[in-house]
Design a protein around this motif. Structure first.
Motif, PDB file in Angstrom:
ATOM      1  N   HIS A   1       5.071  -9.265  -4.094  1.00  0.00           N
ATOM      2  CA  HIS A   1       6.516  -9.219  -4.342  1.00  0.00           C
ATOM      3  C   HIS A   1       7.295  -8.602  -3.180  1.00  0.00           C
ATOM      4  CE1 HIS A   1       5.043  -5.298  -5.207  1.00  0.00           C
ATOM      5  NE2 HIS A   1       6.196  -4.822  -5.638  1.00  0.00           N
ATOM      6  N   LYS A   2       6.605  -8.339  -2.071  1.00  0.00           N
ATOM      7  CA  LYS A   2       7.263  -7.739  -0.911  1.00  0.00           C
ATOM      8  C   LYS A   2       7.173  -8.690   0.275  1.00  0.00           C
ATOM      9  CE  LYS A   2       7.777  -3.471  -2.654  1.00  0.00           C
ATOM     10  NZ  LYS A   2       9.105  -2.883  -2.841  1.00  0.00           N
TER      11      LYS A   2
ATOM     12  N   LEU B   1       5.611  -0.251   3.886  1.00  0.00           N
ATOM     13  CA  LEU B   1       5.549   0.496   2.626  1.00  0.00           C
ATOM     14  C   LEU B   1       4.703   1.772   2.710  1.00  0.00           C
ATOM     15  CD1 LEU B   1       6.847   0.002  -0.126  1.00  0.00           C
ATOM     16  CD2 LEU B   1       4.693  -0.964  -0.902  1.00  0.00           C
ATOM     17  N   GLY B   2       3.502   1.649   3.284  1.00  0.00           N
ATOM     18  CA  GLY B   2       2.602   2.804   3.365  1.00  0.00           C
ATOM     19  C   GLY B   2       3.205   3.968   4.126  1.00  0.00           C
ATOM     20  N   PRO B   3       3.597   3.733   5.394  1.00  0.00           N
ATOM     21  CA  PRO B   3       4.164   4.846   6.170  1.00  0.00           C
ATOM     22  C   PRO B   3       5.379   5.482   5.494  1.00  0.00           C
ATOM     23  CG  PRO B   3       3.663   2.997   7.608  1.00  0.00           C
ATOM     24  CD  PRO B   3       3.403   2.523   6.216  1.00  0.00           C
ATOM     25  N   ILE B   4       6.227   4.670   4.845  1.00  0.00           N
ATOM     26  CA  ILE B   4       7.441   5.228   4.239  1.00  0.00           C
ATOM     27  C   ILE B   4       7.131   5.978   2.942  1.00  0.00           C
ATOM     28  CG2 ILE B   4       9.605   4.621   3.078  1.00  0.00           C
ATOM     29  CD1 ILE B   4       9.990   2.457   5.176  1.00  0.00           C
ATOM     30  N   LYS B   5       6.330   5.364   2.070  1.00  0.00           N
ATOM     31  CA  LYS B   5       6.103   5.968   0.752  1.00  0.00           C
ATOM     32  C   LYS B   5       4.985   7.011   0.766  1.00  0.00           C
ATOM     33  CE  LYS B   5       9.215   3.592  -1.379  1.00  0.00           C
ATOM     34  NZ  LYS B   5      10.410   4.247  -1.957  1.00  0.00           N
ATOM     35  N   VAL B   6       3.952   6.761   1.565  1.00  0.00           N
ATOM     36  CA  VAL B   6       2.813   7.679   1.553  1.00  0.00           C
ATOM     37  C   VAL B   6       3.019   8.802   2.576  1.00  0.00           C
ATOM     38  CG1 VAL B   6       0.337   7.895   1.951  1.00  0.00           C
ATOM     39  CG2 VAL B   6       1.244   5.907   0.736  1.00  0.00           C
ATOM     40  N   ARG B   7       3.472   8.419   3.791  1.00  0.00           N
ATOM     41  CA  ARG B   7       3.639   9.415   4.862  1.00  0.00           C
ATOM     42  C   ARG B   7       5.035   9.983   4.940  1.00  0.00           C
ATOM     43  NH1 ARG B   7      -0.508   7.800   8.486  1.00  0.00           N
ATOM     44  NH2 ARG B   7      -2.352   8.554   7.404  1.00  0.00           N
ATOM     45  N   LYS B   8       5.972   9.395   4.167  1.00  0.00           N
ATOM     46  CA  LYS B   8       7.379   9.841   4.147  1.00  0.00           C
ATOM     47  C   LYS B   8       8.012   9.781   5.537  1.00  0.00           C
ATOM     48  CE  LYS B   8       6.386  11.253  -0.088  1.00  0.00           C
ATOM     49  NZ  LYS B   8       6.530  10.279  -1.164  1.00  0.00           N
ATOM     50  N   GLU B   9       7.611   8.778   6.336  1.00  0.00           N
ATOM     51  CA  GLU B   9       8.218   8.636   7.656  1.00  0.00           C
ATOM     52  C   GLU B   9       9.587   7.975   7.542  1.00  0.00           C
ATOM     53  OE1 GLU B   9       5.651   7.193  10.877  1.00  0.00           O
ATOM     54  OE2 GLU B   9       4.036   7.234   9.414  1.00  0.00           O
ATOM     55  N   LYS B  10      10.368   8.101   8.614  1.00  0.00           N
ATOM     56  CA  LYS B  10      11.716   7.518   8.610  1.00  0.00           C
ATOM     57  C   LYS B  10      11.646   5.997   8.760  1.00  0.00           C
ATOM     58  CE  LYS B  10      14.727  11.226  10.072  1.00  0.00           C
ATOM     59  NZ  LYS B  10      13.793  12.126  10.818  1.00  0.00           N
TER      60      LYS B  10
ATOM     61  N   LEU C   1       1.496   2.349  -9.554  1.00  0.00           N
ATOM     62  CA  LEU C   1       2.067   1.754 -10.765  1.00  0.00           C
ATOM     63  C   LEU C   1       3.541   1.408 -10.560  1.00  0.00           C
ATOM     64  CD1 LEU C   1       0.844   1.163 -13.524  1.00  0.00           C
ATOM     65  CD2 LEU C   1       1.806   3.316 -14.344  1.00  0.00           C
ATOM     66  N   SER C   2       4.319   2.354 -10.019  1.00  0.00           N
ATOM     67  CA  SER C   2       5.768   2.138  -9.981  1.00  0.00           C
ATOM     68  C   SER C   2       6.207   1.230  -8.839  1.00  0.00           C
ATOM     69  CB  SER C   2       6.496   3.484  -9.907  1.00  0.00           C
ATOM     70  OG  SER C   2       6.176   4.126  -8.695  1.00  0.00           O
ATOM     71  N   LEU C   3       5.442   1.213  -7.721  1.00  0.00           N
ATOM     72  CA  LEU C   3       5.879   0.401  -6.575  1.00  0.00           C
ATOM     73  C   LEU C   3       5.218  -0.975  -6.530  1.00  0.00           C
ATOM     74  CD1 LEU C   3       5.682   3.151  -3.788  1.00  0.00           C
ATOM     75  CD2 LEU C   3       7.755   2.228  -4.833  1.00  0.00           C
ATOM     76  N   ILE C   4       4.009  -1.077  -7.035  1.00  0.00           N
ATOM     77  CA  ILE C   4       3.263  -2.323  -6.867  1.00  0.00           C
ATOM     78  C   ILE C   4       3.015  -3.035  -8.195  1.00  0.00           C
ATOM     79  CG2 ILE C   4       1.132  -3.351  -5.954  1.00  0.00           C
ATOM     80  CD1 ILE C   4       2.960  -1.995  -3.848  1.00  0.00           C
ATOM     81  N   VAL C   5       2.460  -2.337  -9.162  1.00  0.00           N
ATOM     82  CA  VAL C   5       2.009  -3.024 -10.388  1.00  0.00           C
ATOM     83  C   VAL C   5       3.165  -3.346 -11.337  1.00  0.00           C
ATOM     84  CG1 VAL C   5       0.506  -2.883 -12.396  1.00  0.00           C
ATOM     85  CG2 VAL C   5      -0.294  -2.031 -10.198  1.00  0.00           C
ATOM     86  N   LEU C   6       3.974  -2.325 -11.689  1.00  0.00           N
ATOM     87  CA  LEU C   6       5.037  -2.575 -12.665  1.00  0.00           C
ATOM     88  C   LEU C   6       6.089  -3.588 -12.181  1.00  0.00           C
ATOM     89  CD1 LEU C   6       5.650   0.858 -14.437  1.00  0.00           C
ATOM     90  CD2 LEU C   6       4.646  -1.223 -15.384  1.00  0.00           C
TER      91      LEU C   6
END
Lengths: 247, 224
Positions: free
Chosen positions: A96-97, A105-114, B138-143
């Motif tokens: 869906h992306k 997605l990873g760097p922004i959501k997991v690493r909180k990078e700008k 869950l909130s970013l990918i699955v849901l």
């Protein structure tokens, strides 16, 4: 490649019910080393690869990454996984992306990078794997080979210490295998630490530092590729090679 | 149609349907939020949360809505003294919203959970492999993908909710079914007219809603 070990598995055992998929496996991968794991289907290669970032939990033995034992769960495990990139047989791009969002997605959501910095890095990674002009498309609009190259870019965006490849070309049409192997070969040349489960003997020959042969859950034999393909020592390896190299 | 040319009768009719709209709107928001939370609980690795979600679905999906609404009124309000508003009418309204939400959330939960099952396991694996926590996965990918897969069934649940809102009439709110009963009581010669106007109003609003959800489901579908 240095002598310092990045990934160490010691006496790892894993069962799926009564099936002993990993039988006392010990393996050490040095920083910058490219290890190719080969063997017949059901020999435990994929399970071995997936156990390194704990997508498959093991039943006994130890796995250490960068000097630390793998955390069992929670935030610590998530942090470890963010340092170990993984490329799957079925690509698993987020459906869906867009391509660019997949990489960012990873760097922004997991690493909180700008977001601004990540976008720049993501675009240069996509350019590097040759998909820069498709950044706004969705995964389903790309061919398998293109999707797999995006998956590699997504893993690289996290700036991982090592990359795991679980049969990255097995789901691809033959004409797309080359484009993915090219990217992997160039990563290997740049000194990325890689564990590659594959059936591509050509890649094993020219890109691997070491070939590991597995059968029935056991690590049967390991050697430099030239040595392994010219003089396999075990009967299982001889048998396996005679089956795949005669055609 | 003489019945509805009377301004008092028309007011009863309009007010009745406005209550239905308000009940549907509030209960939709609450039921969707609650339903998503329950679905998250039902797929979580924590056994207590899974048990709670399962119990909720089993209890409220298998209890008649009328009983739940009665319980909200006679149990929570009359006996336990739970008051949701000082205004008597608004109090009945919010008790109705509470009952409808508790009941509908069970169905929303099950729809979302079936949507989660349409998302390939590899999607969650890839999310975990780049270091996402369970919540992020869950909130970013699955849901988001599960939600898109169940837009059409959620539409059916919403339509059912809108019609179920008439049950709040049993605890005294002058919603459409109560309004219809009052009009019939005082206009016995126009039973069919009144009946068809009320039924027709539901149909006129809900038929396009159904098609709207069908259109939305197509538009939002995740291509694989």
């Amino acid at each position: 490649m240095s002598d310092e070990a990045l990934i160490v598995l010691e006496n790892v055992n894993k069962w799926f019910g009564p099936l002993h998929v990993l039988n006392d496996v010990s393996l050490s991968v040095a920083r910058g080393e490219v290890v190719v794991v080969i063997g017949p289907s059901g020999s435990g290669k994929s399970t071995l690869c997936r156990s390194i970032n704990r997508l498959e939990p093991i039943n006994s033995g130890t796995i250490t990454f960068d000097g630390k034992p793998l955390p069992a769960e929670g935030k610590a495990l998530a942090r470890l996984r963010s340092e170990v990139g993984m490329v799957f047989q079925s690509f698993n791009l987020f459906a869906h992306k867009t391509i660019l969002q997949n990489v960012m997605l990873g760097p922004i959501k997991v690493r909180k990078e700008k977001s601004v910095e990540v976008r720049e890095r993501a675009m240069s990674l996509l350019d590097r794997v040759g998909i820069g002009n498709q950044a706004e498309k969705y995964p389903a609009q790309l061919s398998g080979g293109q999707q797999q190259r995006v998956a590699i870019a997504r893993a690289l965006a996290m700036q991982p210490k090592a990359l795991l490849f679980d049969e990255p070309t097995s789901a691809l049409d033959p004409e797309m295998v080359g484009e993915v192997l090219d990217v992997m070969t160039s990563l290997a040349r740049e000194g990325m630490t890689m564990v590659v489960v594959t059936h591509e003997m050509g890649f094993a020959r020219h890109a691997a530092n070491r070939v590991v042969f597995m059968a029935d859950g056991q690590l049967v034999e390991q050697a430099a590729p030239a040595e392994f393909f010219a003089n396999p020592k075990s009967d299982r390896a001889k048998d396996f090679l005679s089956k795949i190299l005669t055609h | 149609m003489d019945v509805f040319s009377d301004s008092y009768n028309l007011d009863v009719y309009v007010t009745g349907f406005l209550w239905i709209l308000k009940l549907t709107a509030s209960a939709t928001v609450c039921a969707v939020v609650l339903g998503v939370l329950l679905a998250a609980m039902r797929v979580s690795p924590v056994p207590v949360l899974r048990g709670f979600g399962t119990a909720w679905v089993n209890i409220f999906r298998n209890t008649p809505l009328t009983l739940i609404i009665f319980f909200c009124y006679f149990g929570l309000y009359s006996t336990l003294g739970v008051t949701l508003s000082d205004d008597l009418e608004l109090n009945n309204y919010w008790l109705g919203v509470l009952g409808l939400s508790i009941y509908t959330a069970a169905f929303v939960c099950e729809a979302i959970r079936s949507g989660i099952n349409t998302v390939p396991a590899g999607q969650a694996e890839a999310a975990r492999a780049i270091g996402m926590t369970f919540r992020q996965t869950l909130s970013l990918i699955v849901l988001p993908q599960a939600g898109r897969a169940v837009v059409a069934p959620l539409g059916s649940i919403l339509i059912a909710l809108c019609k179920n809102a008439t049950i709040v009439g049993t605890i005294g709110l002058m919603e459409s079914s109560n309004a219809m009963k009052e009009l019939i009581n005082s206009n016995g010669n126009a039973v069919f007219t009144i009946f068809f106007v009320f039924a027709g109003t539901f149909a006129v609003v809900l038929i396009p809603t159904g098609y709207g959800f069908g259109w939305l489901a197509n538009r939002l579908a995740v291509k694989r």
